[in-house]
Design a protein around this motif. Structure first.
Motif, PDB file in Angstrom:
ATOM      1  N   SER A 243      63.111  21.155  33.845  1.00 42.08           N
ATOM      2  CA  SER A 243      63.105  19.731  34.148  1.00 42.08           C
ATOM      3  C   SER A 243      64.038  19.050  33.156  1.00 42.08           C
ATOM      4  N   ALA A 244      64.556  17.871  33.536  1.00 41.13           N
ATOM      5  CA  ALA A 244      65.537  17.176  32.706  1.00 41.13           C
ATOM      6  C   ALA A 244      65.084  15.745  32.423  1.00 41.13           C
ATOM      7  N   PHE A 245      65.419  15.278  31.212  1.00 40.43           N
ATOM      8  CA  PHE A 245      65.026  13.954  30.764  1.00 40.43           C
ATOM      9  C   PHE A 245      66.184  13.307  30.011  1.00 40.43           C
ATOM     10  N   ALA A 246      66.313  11.977  30.127  1.00 34.00           N
ATOM     11  CA  ALA A 246      67.326  11.224  29.388  1.00 34.00           C
ATOM     12  C   ALA A 246      66.692  10.612  28.146  1.00 34.00           C
ATOM     13  N   SER A 247      67.499  10.442  27.100  1.00 35.74           N
ATOM     14  CA  SER A 247      66.997   9.906  25.838  1.00 35.74           C
ATOM     15  C   SER A 247      66.793   8.398  25.858  1.00 35.74           C
ATOM     16  N   PHE A 248      67.328   7.714  26.872  1.00 38.64           N
ATOM     17  CA  PHE A 248      67.130   6.276  27.043  1.00 38.64           C
ATOM     18  C   PHE A 248      66.752   5.976  28.477  1.00 38.64           C
ATOM     19  N   ASP A 249      65.971   4.904  28.658  1.00 34.71           N
ATOM     20  CA  ASP A 249      65.623   4.428  30.005  1.00 34.71           C
ATOM     21  C   ASP A 249      65.423   2.915  29.946  1.00 34.71           C
ATOM     22  N   PRO A 250      66.374   2.156  30.439  1.00 33.25           N
ATOM     23  CA  PRO A 250      67.635   2.591  31.016  1.00 33.25           C
ATOM     24  C   PRO A 250      68.658   2.979  29.948  1.00 33.25           C
ATOM     25  N   VAL A 251      69.774   3.515  30.416  1.00 26.07           N
ATOM     26  CA  VAL A 251      70.908   3.880  29.578  1.00 26.07           C
ATOM     27  C   VAL A 251      71.890   2.717  29.627  1.00 26.07           C
TER      28      VAL A 251
ATOM     29  N   THR B 124      69.360  15.389  36.891  1.00 26.55           N
ATOM     30  CA  THR B 124      68.955  14.411  35.891  1.00 26.55           C
ATOM     31  C   THR B 124      69.160  13.027  36.477  1.00 26.55           C
ATOM     32  N   ALA B 125      68.093  12.270  36.625  1.00 26.50           N
ATOM     33  CA  ALA B 125      68.172  10.901  37.126  1.00 26.50           C
ATOM     34  C   ALA B 125      68.192   9.952  35.934  1.00 26.50           C
ATOM     35  N   VAL B 126      69.182   9.065  35.900  1.00 32.97           N
ATOM     36  CA  VAL B 126      69.273   8.045  34.855  1.00 32.97           C
ATOM     37  C   VAL B 126      69.523   6.695  35.511  1.00 32.97           C
ATOM     38  N   THR B 127      68.972   5.659  34.899  1.00 30.20           N
ATOM     39  CA  THR B 127      69.236   4.296  35.354  1.00 30.20           C
ATOM     40  C   THR B 127      70.222   3.682  34.379  1.00 30.20           C
ATOM     41  N   ILE B 128      71.305   3.119  34.905  1.00 31.13           N
ATOM     42  CA  ILE B 128      72.346   2.523  34.079  1.00 31.13           C
ATOM     43  C   ILE B 128      72.193   1.007  34.106  1.00 31.13           C
ATOM     44  N   ALA B 129      72.147   0.412  32.918  1.00 28.09           N
ATOM     45  CA  ALA B 129      72.053  -1.038  32.772  1.00 28.09           C
ATOM     46  C   ALA B 129      73.365  -1.567  32.199  1.00 28.09           C
ATOM     47  N   SER B 130      73.693  -2.805  32.506  1.00 24.88           N
ATOM     48  CA  SER B 130      74.962  -3.368  32.038  1.00 24.88           C
ATOM     49  C   SER B 130      74.905  -3.791  30.577  1.00 24.88           C
ATOM     50  N   ALA B 131      73.742  -4.172  30.078  1.00 30.10           N
ATOM     51  CA  ALA B 131      73.633  -4.673  28.703  1.00 30.10           C
ATOM     52  C   ALA B 131      73.047  -3.612  27.773  1.00 30.10           C
ATOM     53  N   ALA B 132      73.662  -3.491  26.599  1.00 27.24           N
ATOM     54  CA  ALA B 132      73.162  -2.543  25.596  1.00 27.24           C
ATOM     55  C   ALA B 132      71.754  -2.925  25.145  1.00 27.24           C
ATOM     56  N   SER B 133      71.432  -4.207  25.179  1.00 23.52           N
ATOM     57  CA  SER B 133      70.105  -4.657  24.732  1.00 23.52           C
ATOM     58  C   SER B 133      68.991  -4.170  25.659  1.00 23.52           C
ATOM     59  N   ALA B 134      69.336  -3.751  26.877  1.00 26.61           N
ATOM     60  CA  ALA B 134      68.329  -3.267  27.827  1.00 26.61           C
ATOM     61  C   ALA B 134      67.927  -1.822  27.548  1.00 26.61           C
TER      62      ALA B 134
END
Length: 181
Positions: free
Chosen positions: A35-43, A158-168
């Motif tokens: 299984s795969a995981f991202a270190s940020f959510d969102p990225v 690997t599913a990741v959600t991409i956000a436009s702002a770094a603060s997210a």
């Protein structure tokens, strides 16, 4: 004639036993789950992150570590098919453990149990927003003390959600992404 029938019965019995034994040998896909995981959510768009691929190896089996013990062995290998908007980086493989098996005179460098592989990734400034999929290929060869299975390649999504702002961007899965020194 009796000898011929007894011989034929013995051959059939041994063939049946061989078929039964081969039916009990699992496939490489049944021995390792991933299984795969991202270190940020969102990225954050334009930011670095990691992907952790967790391999769970069935008890009684092992796979060769990335640093294999002999040229003829198949090393564990993780590769990315990076989609547009992502820069794929290096894979960090853990050290294996040396184990001695009845089929080898020297100890082999292997993974057993649970293993975490980490890949460096950057979401570029033009990475598509929202849910994105990063396909990975995990290749390994699983062995027990009695048999080595054919090399296997698993597709790992690997599913990741991409956000436009770094603060997210929020750290996720700290148990997999503790600071490594």
């Amino acid at each position: 004639m009796r000898f011929g029938i007894a011989f034929l019965a013995g051959v059939l019995a041994s063939l049946g036993g061989a078929a039964l034994a081969s039916a009990q040998v699992p496939s490489g896909r049944d021995v390792v789950s991933s299984s795969a995981f991202a270190s940020f959510d969102p990225v954050a768009r334009g930011g670095p992150f990691q992907i952790a691929v967790v391999m769970k190896i069935r008890e009684g089996f092992h796979v060769n570590a990335r640093e294999k013990s002999a040229d003829y062995l198949i090393a564990t290998d993780l590769r990315a098919e990076g989609p547009a908007g992502f820069k794929m980086g290096e894979v960090n493989y853990p050290k294996g453990e040396l184990h001695t098996f009845s089929f080898s005179k020297k100890p082999l460098n292997v993974y057993e149990g649970k293993v975490v592989l980490r890949m460096e990734v950057t979401a570029l400034a033009d990475a598509p927003l929202g849910m994105q999929h990063i396909p990975l290929k995990l290749r390994y060869q699983a062995c027990s003390n009695e048999v080595c299975l054919p090399p296997t390649t698993l597709d790992v999504d690997t599913a990741v959600t991409i956000a436009s702002a770094a603060s997210a961007a929020r750290p996720a899965h700290p148990e997999l992404f503790q600071l490594q020194r």
